[in-house]
Scaffold this active site. Structure first.
Site, mmCIF file in Angstrom:
data_model
loop_
_atom_site.group_PDB
_atom_site.id
_atom_site.type_symbol
_atom_site.label_atom_id
_atom_site.label_comp_id
_atom_site.label_asym_id
_atom_site.label_seq_id
_atom_site.Cartn_x
_atom_site.Cartn_y
_atom_site.Cartn_z
ATOM 1 N N LYS A 12 0.855 -1.211 0.000
ATOM 2 C CA LYS A 12 0.000 0.000 0.000
ATOM 3 C C LYS A 12 0.874 1.238 0.000
ATOM 4 C CE LYS A 12 0.718 1.383 4.523
ATOM 5 N NZ LYS A 12 1.529 2.564 4.883
ATOM 6 N N PRO A 96 9.765 -4.306 0.329
ATOM 7 C CA PRO A 96 10.819 -4.017 1.292
ATOM 8 C C PRO A 96 10.231 -3.800 2.697
ATOM 9 C CG PRO A 96 10.673 -2.275 -0.382
ATOM 10 C CD PRO A 96 9.687 -3.327 -0.752
ATOM 11 N N GLY A 98 10.060 -2.372 6.696
ATOM 12 C CA GLY A 98 10.309 -1.116 7.409
ATOM 13 C C GLY A 98 10.296 0.040 6.440
ATOM 14 N N ALA A 99 9.443 -0.063 5.418
ATOM 15 C CA ALA A 99 9.511 0.846 4.283
ATOM 16 C C ALA A 99 8.266 1.701 4.115
ATOM 17 C CB ALA A 99 9.756 0.044 3.009
ATOM 18 N N GLY A 100 7.264 1.528 4.996
ATOM 19 C CA GLY A 100 6.036 2.322 4.871
ATOM 20 C C GLY A 100 5.087 1.791 3.814
ATOM 21 N N GLY A 103 4.066 -4.113 4.185
ATOM 22 C CA GLY A 103 4.312 -5.509 3.815
ATOM 23 C C GLY A 103 3.925 -6.513 4.890
ATOM 24 N N GLY A 104 4.400 -6.309 6.102
ATOM 25 C CA GLY A 104 4.096 -7.247 7.188
ATOM 26 C C GLY A 104 2.607 -7.286 7.492
ATOM 27 N N SER A 105 1.964 -6.123 7.451
ATOM 28 C CA SER A 105 0.522 -6.045 7.732
ATOM 29 C C SER A 105 -0.271 -6.765 6.648
ATOM 30 C CB SER A 105 0.062 -4.580 7.780
ATOM 31 O OG SER A 105 0.778 -3.880 8.772
ATOM 32 N N ASP A 138 -2.472 -1.145 10.742
ATOM 33 C CA ASP A 138 -2.702 -1.139 9.287
ATOM 34 C C ASP A 138 -3.360 -2.423 8.799
ATOM 35 O OD1 ASP A 138 -1.354 1.239 9.216
ATOM 36 O OD2 ASP A 138 0.380 0.487 8.109
HETATM 37 O O1 C5P Z 1 -0.309 -0.792 15.446
HETATM 38 P P1 C5P Z 1 1.130 -0.930 15.114
HETATM 39 O O2 C5P Z 1 1.739 -2.154 15.764
HETATM 40 O O3 C5P Z 1 1.404 -0.870 13.673
HETATM 41 O O4 C5P Z 1 1.826 0.320 15.750
HETATM 42 C C1 C5P Z 1 3.211 0.392 16.018
HETATM 43 C C2 C5P Z 1 3.475 1.574 16.908
HETATM 44 O O5 C5P Z 1 3.229 2.781 16.187
HETATM 45 C C3 C5P Z 1 2.556 1.667 18.121
HETATM 46 O O6 C5P Z 1 3.093 0.983 19.213
HETATM 47 C C4 C5P Z 1 2.519 3.154 18.369
HETATM 48 O O7 C5P Z 1 3.689 3.549 19.024
HETATM 49 C C5 C5P Z 1 2.579 3.728 16.983
HETATM 50 N N1 C5P Z 1 1.243 4.033 16.420
HETATM 51 C C6 C5P Z 1 0.540 5.132 16.875
HETATM 52 N N2 C5P Z 1 -0.684 5.440 16.339
HETATM 53 C C7 C5P Z 1 -1.196 4.699 15.340
HETATM 54 C C8 C5P Z 1 -0.490 3.588 14.835
HETATM 55 C C9 C5P Z 1 0.732 3.284 15.399
HETATM 56 O O8 C5P Z 1 0.999 5.842 17.780
HETATM 57 N N3 C5P Z 1 -2.384 5.035 14.810
#
Ligand code: C5P
Length: 298
Positions: A12, A96, A98-100, A103-105, A138
């Site tokens: 995405k 990739p 850790g790329a935004g 992928g993992g999600s 995500d």
């Molecule tokens: O939900 P996810 O595991 O992807 O989030 C990783 C980290 O990113 C959370 O622990 C939080 O620190 C931050 N986060 C946030 N607000 C969001 C999504 C993620 O603060 N809406």
């Protein structure tokens, strides 16, 4: 009898990402437009005995243990359903990490949708969405795909019925951005007003230049300050002909939008040092098409 299912786990991008406020639970309320691409990982799921969950990752250094979101998705389902079986997961990793690009999600959502079909169990949509959110903010989006407007942590989703005819050039310099650190560096203290991202996107279909004013990524300034190379990539995308360029998610991928695939590919040749990919926007998933692709073998 082994049940085998092959699923696409698309990448995405975020077409605009606004961090509205920090919540008492430590998460942030967001206002973002998610859009899946026609590029991503491929996941193969096969039933196996003894409730064993194994994971084999091709093409990347990704642990096949419980730190892997796809494995955690399968275990989350097993905890809910006594009749869930074992699962052999194979991930052909192209997105990739850790790329935004989610992928993992996306892998986790593919397992949540596919494993119940392989096991022949019925998981209601509300439970599936709950399990998805417990895995990551995500993940619920990837249960639907297509283009969606997201609020709350990312799980309040509304489909956006819009056909995006553009071509996307993804450029990733191999920088791994940790999302919690990115939120911390933005340091949202006060409230931010949500803008109308859907209107900005619709207006952009008529006049591409309006996208620059309408779609921003609140992570971008802070993450570019940490990694100035990302700022160079963004400027270079415009110089290479993109009508719009932005960071996706908390980075580090920068994407450019182009009118034609040829334009995007030509621009990609300017980024030979980096990982690049040209993609189009992808369609939403249909659970019927996922179910019909199940393959039963003795
Ligand atoms: O939900 P996810 O595991 O992807 O989030 C990783 C980290 O990113 C959370 O622990 C939080 O620190 C931050 N986060 C946030 N607000 C969001 C999504 C993620 O603060 N809406």
């Amino acid at each position: 009898m082994t049940q085998r299912l092959e699923l696409a786990a698309p990448a995405k991008i975020n077409l605009g990402l606004e961090i509205l406020r920090r919540r008492p639970d430590g998460f942030h309320d967001l206002n973002t437009l998610f859009a899946t691409l026609d590029f991503g990982d491929t996941i193969v799921l096969e039933s196996q005995g003894d409730r064993a969950i194994t994971c084999h990752v091709l093409g990347a250094e990704l642990a096949a243990d419980d730190s892997n979101l796809a494995v955690r998705a399968a275990r989350a389902l097993q905890r809910q359903f006594a009749d869930a079986g074992g699962l052999a997961i194979t991930i052909d990793k192209r997105i990739p990490m850790g790329a935004g690009l989610g992928g993992g999600s996306s892998d986790a959502a593919a397992v949540l949708m596919g494993a119940p079909l392989v096991w022949g169990i019925d998981v209601g949509a509300p439970l599936l969405r709950g399990l998805a959110l417990a895995l990551g903010s995500d993940v619920p989006f990837f249960l639907m795909g297509g283009v969606a407007l997201a609020g709350s942590r990312g799980e309040r989703l509304e489909r956006v019925d819009i056909d995006l005819p553009w071509h996307v050039l993804l450029v990733n310099p191999g920088i791994h951005v940790a999302t919690p650190a990115a939120f911390a560096s933005v340091g949202r203290t006060g409230e931010r007003t949500a803008s109308d991202l859907r209107a900005a996107l619709s207006a952009g279909l008529a006049d591409r230049t309006t996208l620059r004013a309408g779609l921003v990524n609140d992570f971008e300034e802070a993450v570019v300050a940490m990694y100035p190379e990302l700022g160079h990539i963004k400027r270079h995308l415009y110089e290479a002909g993109a009508f719009f360029a932005l960071m996706s998610g908390s980075g580090s991928t920068m994407f450019g939008l182009f009118e034609t695939r040829e334009d995007a590919e030509r621009a990609g040749t300017h980024f030979a040092r980096y990982w690049t990919k040209v993609a189009a926007f992808g369609a939403a998933h249909s659970s019927a098409s996922i179910a019909s692709s199940i393959d039963r073998s003795e």
